[in-house]
Design a protein around this motif. Structure first.
Motif, mmCIF file in Angstrom:
data_model
loop_
_atom_site.group_PDB
_atom_site.id
_atom_site.type_symbol
_atom_site.label_atom_id
_atom_site.label_comp_id
_atom_site.label_asym_id
_atom_site.label_seq_id
_atom_site.Cartn_x
_atom_site.Cartn_y
_atom_site.Cartn_z
ATOM 1 N N LEU A 195 1.214 -1.110 0.075
ATOM 2 C CA LEU A 195 0.071 -0.237 -0.540
ATOM 3 C C LEU A 195 1.534 0.961 -0.039
ATOM 4 N N ALA A 196 0.506 2.202 -0.786
ATOM 5 C CA ALA A 196 1.028 3.492 -1.107
ATOM 6 C C ALA A 196 1.258 4.244 0.434
ATOM 7 N N SER A 197 2.749 4.742 0.875
ATOM 8 C CA SER A 197 2.838 5.383 1.784
ATOM 9 C C SER A 197 2.539 6.905 2.284
ATOM 10 N N ASN A 198 2.118 6.884 2.769
ATOM 11 C CA ASN A 198 1.265 8.733 3.139
ATOM 12 C C ASN A 198 2.580 9.696 2.135
ATOM 13 N N THR A 199 2.247 10.619 1.875
ATOM 14 C CA THR A 199 2.239 12.104 1.350
ATOM 15 C C THR A 199 2.629 12.791 2.321
ATOM 16 N N ILE A 200 3.651 12.908 2.588
ATOM 17 C CA ILE A 200 4.883 14.161 3.488
ATOM 18 C C ILE A 200 4.682 15.142 2.773
ATOM 19 N N ILE A 201 3.772 15.947 3.165
ATOM 20 C CA ILE A 201 3.935 17.766 2.319
ATOM 21 C C ILE A 201 4.519 18.188 3.203
ATOM 22 N N ARG A 202 5.656 18.819 2.578
ATOM 23 C CA ARG A 202 6.559 20.477 3.262
ATOM 24 C C ARG A 202 6.045 21.959 3.118
ATOM 25 N N PRO A 203 5.813 22.724 4.154
ATOM 26 C CA PRO A 203 4.903 24.086 4.068
ATOM 27 C C PRO A 203 5.650 24.339 2.545
#
Length: 365
Positions: A298-306
């Motif tokens: 399953l895809a990993s969470n997308t980590i969004i930078r500020p």
């Protein structure tokens, strides 16, 4: 044991060497793509040799391109001219040294620095009857013979050698941060007392394949009985590049036969483990990008930078856990008038950082 990867063009003039296929996004920077192209000048015939790294979004089968429709959108592309020498002089690393040793005197080293604002590799799972390239975001290293950097005419496949690579993220070292908590207090008709439900996770980040312990506390002050506890894990995929598609897929739904009597309490940890193996036939499920036909997850969470532009990310993936209590009304009607109590918790699924490897073998595609 690490591998060196090798791909040769159809005419044998170009051979592409890479030291790895997975490049880690460390949030502040991304592993550089270090490679070597072995060039046989006899097959160039007055043309030039380039290597490019492209991040692209696929949203259809490549074989449909014959009807004039484009199902690929380049998000980011970078080119380097290797032959004749145009001045690209990367700082040679031990990886370059190993690859140059394999390529011999005709090897030309190159380095690509991947922008930090690009998406990680994600594939949307095709249906059981779908063939061709899956929808998703991928990265490709390609070396080719041409007269210009970005030729308008399609390149002859025998003049190219390409390899798909992945941009991936690993969980930070400190995954022991306190997990999320949610609670609700719900009253029912014909009852002056409520049911209190609190759910929490033991930590903030979980690894793929590890059990997730959901701590559940219930205080049932009513005359009703909680007849069942259900835990659901949902994946939400937001395709932001070409449309506003946003959809949710259930990747786990598990019932627990726990009953909570009237005027009683409950405090227990229940474990669930969402796995791709249980979701192989769900079309559109987001998976970590795959190489060849190897297994993925399953895809990993997308980590969004500020400050990041969400559109550039292509596909955003997130998870949540729902804890549901089925509360019976009791009496003659029983479950026919049952009610639900539900809370939601955010979930982060990622990979742990792998151990470093030192041994090297060569894999030829």
């Amino acid at each position: 044991m690490a591998k060196l990867y090798k791909k040769t063009s159809g005419n044998g003039t170009l051979t592409l060497y890479l030291g790895k296929r997975d490049y880690v996004d460390h949030v502040q920077n991304v592993d550089p793509v270090e490679g070597v192209v072995k060039i046989d000048p006899a097959g160039i015939a007055g043309r030039k040799v380039f290597v490019k790294l492209a991040c692209a979004f696929h949203y259809g089968r490549e074989d449909l391109d014959v009807i004039g429709l484009s199902f690929r959108k380049d998000i980011w592309v970078k080119h380097i001219q290797l032959y004749p020498d145009a001045g690209h002089k990367p700082n040679l690393t031990p990886m370059h040294g190993c690859l140059l040793k394999k390529a011999g005197e005709q090897g030309r080293a190159f380095t690509f620095d991947i922008a930090t604002n690009l998406p990680c590799s994600v594939t949307l799972q095709p249906g059981p009857d779908n063939a061709g390239k899956a929808c998703g975001v991928d990265f490709e290293v390609k070396t080719y013979i041409a007269t210009e950097t970005d030729p308008e005419v399609e390149l002859d496949r025998k003049d190219t050698a390409r390899m798909t690579v992945r941009k991936i993220q690993f969980a930070p070292d400190a995954t022991g941060a306190p997990g999320p908590k949610a609670d609700i207090c719900k009253s029912f008709m014909m009852s002056d007392k409520p049911v209190h439900l609190q759910a929490s996770l033991e930590k903030e980040i979980y690894y793929h394949g590890d059990p997730i312990n959901v701590n559940i506390k219930v205080k049932n002050e009513t005359s009703r009985t909680v007849t069942k506890i259900k835990i659901i894990v949902e994946q939400t995929t937001d395709v932001v590049l070409y449309s506003a598609d946003k959809y949710t897929k259930t990747v786990l739904a598990q019932d627990f036969g726990e009953t909570i009597d009237a005027h009683s309490t409950f405090n227990k940890s229940l474990a669930v483990t969402p796995l791709l193996a249980e979701n192989k036939k769900k079309r559109g499920l987001a998976l970590d990008g795959r190489l060849k036909d190897e297994d993925t997850n399953l895809a990993s969470n997308t980590i969004i930078r500020p400050g990041m532009d969400k559109e550039v990310l292509g596909i955003l993936v997130s998870y949540k856990i729902k804890v549901n209590l089925m509360v019976s009304s009791g009496g003659l009607l029983g479950g026919l008038t049952a009610s639900d109590i539900q809370v939601e918790l955010p979930l982060i699924l990622m990979h742990p950082k792998p151990q470093e490897v030192r041994e090297v073998t060569l894999e030829v595609e």
